[in-house]
Write a protein that holds these residues in place. Structure first.
Motif, short mmCIF file in Angstrom:
data_model
loop_
_atom_site.label_atom_id
_atom_site.label_comp_id
_atom_site.label_asym_id
_atom_site.label_seq_id
_atom_site.Cartn_x
_atom_site.Cartn_y
_atom_site.Cartn_z
N GLU A 6 0.83 -1.20 0.00
CA GLU A 6 0.00 0.00 0.00
C GLU A 6 0.87 1.25 0.00
O GLU A 6 0.58 2.21 -0.73
CB GLU A 6 -0.90 0.03 1.23
CG GLU A 6 -2.05 -0.92 1.18
CD GLU A 6 -2.81 -0.96 2.48
OE1 GLU A 6 -3.95 -0.46 2.51
OE2 GLU A 6 -2.25 -1.49 3.47
N HIS A 7 1.88 1.24 0.82
CA HIS A 7 2.78 2.39 0.92
C HIS A 7 3.47 2.66 -0.41
O HIS A 7 3.50 3.80 -0.88
CB HIS A 7 3.82 2.15 2.03
CG HIS A 7 4.85 3.21 2.12
ND1 HIS A 7 4.58 4.46 2.62
CD2 HIS A 7 6.15 3.22 1.74
CE1 HIS A 7 5.68 5.20 2.55
NE2 HIS A 7 6.64 4.47 2.02
N SER A 46 -6.38 1.84 -9.80
CA SER A 46 -7.15 0.58 -9.73
C SER A 46 -6.47 -0.43 -8.82
O SER A 46 -7.13 -1.09 -8.02
CB SER A 46 -7.30 -0.02 -11.13
OG SER A 46 -8.09 0.81 -11.93
N LEU A 47 -5.17 -0.57 -8.95
CA LEU A 47 -4.43 -1.50 -8.09
C LEU A 47 -4.59 -1.12 -6.62
O LEU A 47 -4.82 -1.97 -5.76
CB LEU A 47 -2.94 -1.50 -8.45
CG LEU A 47 -2.54 -2.19 -9.74
CD1 LEU A 47 -1.08 -1.91 -10.05
CD2 LEU A 47 -2.79 -3.68 -9.65
N LEU A 53 -9.78 -2.59 -1.01
CA LEU A 53 -11.09 -3.24 -0.84
C LEU A 53 -10.92 -4.68 -0.36
O LEU A 53 -11.61 -5.12 0.56
CB LEU A 53 -11.86 -3.22 -2.16
CG LEU A 53 -12.43 -1.88 -2.58
CD1 LEU A 53 -13.00 -1.97 -3.99
CD2 LEU A 53 -13.49 -1.41 -1.61
N GLY A 54 -10.01 -5.41 -0.97
CA GLY A 54 -9.78 -6.80 -0.58
C GLY A 54 -9.25 -6.92 0.83
O GLY A 54 -9.68 -7.78 1.61
N ARG A 60 -11.57 -7.13 8.36
CA ARG A 60 -12.79 -7.17 9.16
C ARG A 60 -13.21 -8.60 9.49
O ARG A 60 -13.72 -8.88 10.55
CB ARG A 60 -13.93 -6.48 8.41
CG ARG A 60 -13.94 -5.00 8.65
CD ARG A 60 -15.19 -4.40 8.08
NE ARG A 60 -14.75 -3.54 6.99
CZ ARG A 60 -15.34 -3.40 5.83
NH1 ARG A 60 -16.44 -4.06 5.57
NH2 ARG A 60 -14.85 -2.61 4.92
N ALA A 61 -12.99 -9.51 8.57
CA ALA A 61 -13.45 -10.88 8.75
C ALA A 61 -12.44 -11.76 9.45
O ALA A 61 -12.73 -12.90 9.77
CB ALA A 61 -13.77 -11.49 7.38
N GLN A 62 -11.26 -11.25 9.72
CA GLN A 62 -10.19 -12.06 10.27
C GLN A 62 -10.59 -12.80 11.54
O GLN A 62 -10.38 -14.00 11.66
CB GLN A 62 -8.97 -11.19 10.54
CG GLN A 62 -7.74 -11.98 10.89
CD GLN A 62 -6.51 -11.10 10.96
OE1 GLN A 62 -6.59 -9.89 10.86
NE2 GLN A 62 -5.36 -11.71 11.13
#
Length: 70
Positions: A6-7, A46-47, A53-54, A60-62
């Motif tokens: 991300e960075h 886009s990347l 998003l992924g 959140r679901a971890q």
């Protein structure tokens, strides 16, 4: 919470935007480079968005199913 990916993509995105702003002052001289940078910016954006998003879903679901396994 931010990963190295991300960075680095964010940093590259900022560099490309700055370069585009710099050469946009004289568009006739740099028409090809402007087109190329615009395409690169769309791809990087886009990347960056797809990764975020992924990862947001994953983050959140971890621990979301931890209680179901007990």
């Amino acid at each position: 919470m931010s990963s190295e990916y991300e960075h680095n993509v964010g940093k590259l995105l900022a560099e490309k935007k700055a370069r585009l702003e710099e050469i946009a002052k004289d568009p006739e001289l740099h028409a090809d480079e402007i087109k190329m940078l615009s395409t690169e910016l769309e791809t990087l954006q886009s990347l960056f968005e797809n990764y975020n998003l992924g990862m947001n879903v994953f983050r959140r679901a971890q621990g979301g199913r931890a209680g179901l396994r007990e």
